[in-house]
Every structure is written in C-alpha cells, then in structure tokens.
Enzyme design. Structure first.
Site, PDB file in Angstrom:
ATOM      1  N   SER A  50       0.856  -1.178   0.000  1.00  0.00           N
ATOM      2  CA  SER A  50       0.000   0.000   0.000  1.00  0.00           C
ATOM      3  C   SER A  50       0.890   1.224   0.000  1.00  0.00           C
ATOM      4  CB  SER A  50      -0.919   0.012   1.227  1.00  0.00           C
ATOM      5  OG  SER A  50      -1.792   1.128   1.176  1.00  0.00           O
ATOM      6  N   GLU A  51       0.522   2.228  -0.822  1.00  0.00           N
ATOM      7  CA  GLU A  51       1.431   3.347  -1.055  1.00  0.00           C
ATOM      8  C   GLU A  51       1.696   4.189   0.182  1.00  0.00           C
ATOM      9  OE1 GLU A  51      -0.821   6.946  -3.106  1.00  0.00           O
ATOM     10  OE2 GLU A  51      -1.445   5.043  -3.963  1.00  0.00           O
ATOM     11  N   ASN A  52       0.835   4.089   1.207  1.00  0.00           N
ATOM     12  CA  ASN A  52       1.094   4.859   2.420  1.00  0.00           C
ATOM     13  C   ASN A  52       2.142   4.202   3.313  1.00  0.00           C
ATOM     14  OD1 ASN A  52      -0.966   2.868   2.838  1.00  0.00           O
ATOM     15  ND2 ASN A  52      -1.379   3.769   4.846  1.00  0.00           N
ATOM     16  N   SER A  92       8.135   3.834   0.606  1.00  0.00           N
ATOM     17  CA  SER A  92       7.047   3.224  -0.148  1.00  0.00           C
ATOM     18  C   SER A  92       7.095   3.645  -1.609  1.00  0.00           C
ATOM     19  CB  SER A  92       5.699   3.609   0.472  1.00  0.00           C
ATOM     20  OG  SER A  92       4.643   2.953  -0.194  1.00  0.00           O
TER      21      SER A  92
END
Length: 214
Positions: A50-52, A92
């Site tokens: 997940s990009e976070n 990330s």
C-alpha cells in the site's frame, strides 16, 4: 441470456485475484481494487503493498479487531500478515518508482484501446481531484490491471477509443476487468479474454465505445 448478467464487484475482485501469480508483489489501488486482498487464494503467496507504507498487507479485519494505526492508502482498516511491515512514505514510493512491483491493480474513469489510463480527474470541481501515487503506480509496475464498472453512472462506456479525461499515464494498461468481462488492450480495440455470465459479444459491444475483438 442467463438469469445473471455480469459480475458483482466481489466477483470482479475474484477474477483479478485468479490472474495474480504466486510470489507477486502487488499494489492495490483505492476503491474496488482493495477487494482483491479479501479474496486471494489462501494457497498463493502474494505480497501486497500500500502506497502509504505497508508491505505484507492482509485482508480487512473484523470490526472488533480494527486497529486505527493500520490503514491502507484509502483510509480503510487492514491487517498485517506475519513478516509484514509498515514504513516511511518515501520508502514506499521507492518501491513504486524502483520497478519492484509486479502488478498494480487500479481503478479508472477511462481506459483507451492503446492502454492510456485516466483515473484521477473528471473535471468535476465539486470533487477535488488528487492524483496521489497513481502516476507512479501506473508507470512503475511491470503489469497494470484495471478494475472498474464497464459504464459510468450515466451509462457511458469507460472503455474508449481515446480518453477524454486528463491522463494519468500513457500506454500502461494491460487488462481491464469490468462487470461485463475481461478485456486486453489491443491497440486498435480490446481483445475479449472472457465474458461474464449472461453477457455475449453483442451485449458487450453495444456498451463499449471502442471495437471489441471476440
């Protein structure tokens, strides 16, 4: 035509999950793509990003086990699998931009027959657009799969000859999964990989603003 016409959102997610290979590193975009985490075959090892800042993300937790410190990029509660981790946003994006993702599963407003992707703005200023990490995910992954409804709320096709909305990235999409079936980008149209229950080529073609090749 059968009683059922097309796939539900959960069925779209299951169809995408079936195409994700064992051992793949996969980002799930905001919206419909996040459902894929809940339906991955248990015997298949897929590392979700997940990009976070999560690697090793699991399915959504039961309500009584939700952790406010563990959410995905869409602010939805998620779980962390054994061996998983969460880390700085910069790290990330290094994963995304460094070519370390095998697959990105993204939503879209439009996909063109040459693979162009429009998924961040429709020009509707009542909904403030935000591209987020979509551009990085679209160009950084080895393969881009799109999960979306076949038409918008006004019945307009989201598979098009040329995108009218602002582009996220050019010539990046490999396959599109909609409630009507699975469609591969083919340059001069879309190749039909599979049609959903109750859908034939005529029915799908009537709802698609680009040529479909059966």
């Amino acid at each position: 035509m059968s009683t059922q016409t097309g796939w539900s959102r959960d069925q779209i997610a299951r169809r995408i999950a079936a195409d994700i290979p064992d051992g793949a590193y996969v980002n799930l975009g905001i919206g419909m793509p996040t459902k894929v985490a809940d339906v991955l075959p248990p015997e298949r090892e897929v590392v979700l990003h997940s990009e976070n800042g999560i690697l090793g993300m699991g399915a959504a937790p039961p309500v009584d086990q939700q952790d406010p410190d563990l959410i995905n990029a869409g602010k939805e509660f998620v779980t962390l699998l054994p061996g998983g981790s969460y880390f700085h946003h910069t790290d990330s994006f290094m994963i995304m931009r460094g070519g370390h993702l095998d697959v990105s599963v993204l939503g879209a407003f439009e996909v063109a027959m040459n693979g162009d992707l429009a998924n961040w703005s429709t020009g509707d200023m009542s909904r403030l657009p935000g591209v987020g990490g979509a551009m990085d995910l679209a160009v950084g992954a080895k393969k881009v799969l799109v999960a979306m409804t076949h038409t918008d709320p006004k019945g307009r096709s989201k598979l098009v000859a040329r995108c009218q909305y602002p582009l996220t990235a050019m010539s990046v999409v490999d396959r599109v999964y909609t409630d009507l079936g699975v469609f591969a980008v083919a340059g001069e149209g879309f190749d039909v990989v599979e049609l959903a229950p109750g859908v034939d080529l005529t029915y799908a073609s009537e709802r698609t603003a680009a040529p479909l090749h059966g």
